[in-house]
Design an enzyme around this catalytic site. Structure first.
Site, short mmCIF file in Angstrom:
data_model
loop_
_atom_site.label_atom_id
_atom_site.label_comp_id
_atom_site.label_asym_id
_atom_site.label_seq_id
_atom_site.Cartn_x
_atom_site.Cartn_y
_atom_site.Cartn_z
CG PHE A 127 4.33 -21.10 -131.16
CD1 PHE A 127 4.58 -20.00 -131.97
CD2 PHE A 127 3.99 -22.29 -131.75
CE1 PHE A 127 4.49 -20.10 -133.35
CE2 PHE A 127 3.90 -22.40 -133.13
CZ PHE A 127 4.15 -21.30 -133.93
CG ASP A 204 9.22 -23.95 -127.87
OD1 ASP A 204 10.19 -23.67 -128.60
OD2 ASP A 204 8.12 -24.32 -128.32
CE1 TYR A 229 9.86 -23.64 -138.37
CE2 TYR A 229 10.14 -26.00 -138.04
CZ TYR A 229 9.44 -24.82 -137.80
OH TYR A 229 8.34 -24.84 -136.98
CE LYS A 230 9.73 -20.95 -135.88
NZ LYS A 230 8.93 -21.15 -134.66
NE ARG A 376 7.65 -13.06 -136.09
CZ ARG A 376 7.49 -14.38 -135.97
NH1 ARG A 376 7.20 -14.91 -134.80
NH2 ARG A 376 7.60 -15.17 -137.02
C1 LIG Z 1 7.94 -22.15 -134.62
C2 LIG Z 1 7.57 -22.62 -133.26
C3 LIG Z 1 7.07 -23.91 -133.05
C4 LIG Z 1 6.81 -24.81 -134.22
O1 LIG Z 1 6.49 -26.11 -133.89
P1 LIG Z 1 6.41 -27.20 -135.08
O2 LIG Z 1 6.09 -28.45 -134.42
O3 LIG Z 1 7.73 -27.16 -135.78
O4 LIG Z 1 5.35 -26.73 -136.02
C5 LIG Z 1 6.84 -24.31 -131.76
N1 LIG Z 1 7.06 -23.49 -130.71
C6 LIG Z 1 7.52 -22.22 -130.89
C7 LIG Z 1 7.78 -21.34 -129.70
C8 LIG Z 1 7.77 -21.75 -132.17
O5 LIG Z 1 8.21 -20.51 -132.35
#
Ligand SMILES: *Cc1c(COP(=O)(O)O)cnc(C)c1O
Length: 416
Positions: A127, A204, A229-230, A376
């Site tokens: 990401f 992660d 939040y996901k 997606r």
């Molecule tokens: C959604 C997501 C993030 C988001 O990071 P934030 O600090 O909350 O913006 C980080 N890593 C992955 C793999 C994600 O899918």
């Protein structure tokens, strides 16, 4: 054939042991097919009520006395996440900050714990925030960021990780479920290889938490971060979590020396002296409303059971792939996710993916567009029905048959 598929969806819903969980959520627009719960989960009813009470009674009446209760929230939510969602032990998970900030804290702590080693390893499909944070840590400390090439559709391979390892590697940081394809990385094998090389492993879990079992304990994972939040449905801006294996906690020091990480916080002492426990990974005053939402969301997912959630997400994805084979492959789509070993989303490749995603929104279907040319489809198992998969892909098929997506500009003016 389409009648058969509709009947098939109805039968799958009727046999779904998690079907009743949909009623636990606020469904604002009944006709909307929401296939983006892996970007922002729906609002649980219990969370809405909890937040109302927190605002009216705790903030509104208790005022600063509320801290008697709020001060424990990071640990309380961490406990539910550890034992109900992540397969970790109590005292190994805390709610804090954002995923990006937690990644930074743990990456720096890991590099400090491997002095003399000059390399951080990640992959090119990680990401963006992960790649940027690691790039920044490497730049600030004059380390090398070694970037593995991963296949966009099948994810990071153990062979590629092994090839990147040597005795100069301090840290390997990867995503458990690939945000683009949904491919699940082999946590056990990769963590073992990283440990054999003497490095620390940081996973992660953003797309796994609340969707896929995470073998933190059994794989002996060192460090992990993730958002709420996901698939944990804690709402926009809710705090993230971090995990540190218990035997590493006293050894690791994170770089943001805030008062919430202090041994005796309210002694207001002259110098930083980190708490001996997981608390040392806290920084400052936590977001309490988001913290309650994370607690409620994690509790809801834990009550459904991660194994049952994963079984449903796999079945939803399998059904979506069956419909893709039958309805969408003839229209130039290609599958950009693994047929097995997926998280809770299925990604389709099409050169017109951006325009198609706009046409879907107009047809009350919310997918996600992902670069370079991917649609997606998030299939959040707690509230997505097989009938939603049917309906969403049926509307997509109609768009392709009518070629109505060609009316939309190929110019990407906004990306969420
Ligand atoms: C959604 C997501 C993030 C988001 O990071 P934030 O600090 O909350 O913006 C980080 N890593 C992955 C793999 C994600 O899918």
């Amino acid at each position: 054939m389409s009648v058969d598929r509709r009947t098939q969806a109805q039968r799958l819903d009727a046999a779904d042991p998690l079907a009743a969980f949909r009623d636990e959520f606020v469904i604002g627009e009944p006709d909307l097919v929401y296939l983006d719960g892996n970007s922002l989960g729906r609002l649980p009813r219990v969370t809405r009520d909890r937040l109302r009470a927190a605002v009216d009674e705790e903030w509104g009446v208790d005022l600063v006395r509320g801290w008697d209760r709020w001060i424990a929230l990071a640990r309380e939510a961490g406990e539910v996440l550890a034992t109900g969602v992540l397969g970790a032990d109590p005292g190994e998970v805390l709610l804090a900050d954002s995923t990006s900030v937690n990644l930074y804290k743990l990456a720096v702590a890991a590099c400090d714990a491997r002095p003399g080693r000059r390399v951080i390893v990640t992959d090119d499909d990680n990401f963006p925030t992960d790649r940027y944070v690691l790039e920044g840590v490497a730049a600030a400390r004059d380390l090398t960021l070694r970037v593995i090439r991963s296949d966009l559709d099948t994810g990071v391979s153990i062979a590629a990780v092994r090839e990147a390892l040597d005795d100069d590697v301090a840290l390997v940081s990867l995503s458990h479920v690939a945000y683009r394809s949904g491919a699940i990385a082999d946590v056990d094998a990769i963590t073992r290889a990283v440990h054999d090389a003497g490095a620390l492993m940081l996973w992660d879990l953003c797309h796994s938490a609340g969707a896929v079992p995470v073998p933190l304990r059994s794989a002996g994972v060192d460090l992990a971060v993730g958002c709420t939040y996901k698939h944990l449905n804690a709402g926009p801006g809710a705090p993230a979590f971090l995990y540190v294996r218990s035997d590493l906690q006293a050894e690791l020091r994170q770089p943001i020396w805030g008062w919430f990480g202090q041994r005796d916080q309210f002694a207001m002492g002259p110098a930083y002296d980190p708490a001996p426990s997981m608390d040392r990974f806290l920084v400052g005053t936590p977001p309490v409303l988001g913290g309650y939402a994370a607690l409620c969301g994690a509790t809801l997912s834990a009550s459904a059971g991660i194994d049952r959630i994963f079984a449903k997400s796999t079945a939803l994805g399998d059904f979506a792939i069956e419909l893709f084979d039958e309805w969408l492959a003839p229209h130039g789509f290609a599958l950009a996710s693994p047929r097995s070993g997926r998280g809770a989303h299925v990604t389709l490749h099409h050169h017109g993916a951006w325009q198609i995603s706009q046409a879907l929104r107009e047809a009350s279907v919310i997918p996600d567009y992902r670069t370079p040319d991917r649609l997606r489809l998030g299939l959040a198992p707690l509230y997505t029905r097989f009938a939603d998969v049917y309906e969403g892909l049926d509307r997509l098929r109609t768009i392709m048959e009518a070629e109505s997506w060609r009316r939309f500009s190929a110019n990407r003016s906004r990306v969420t």
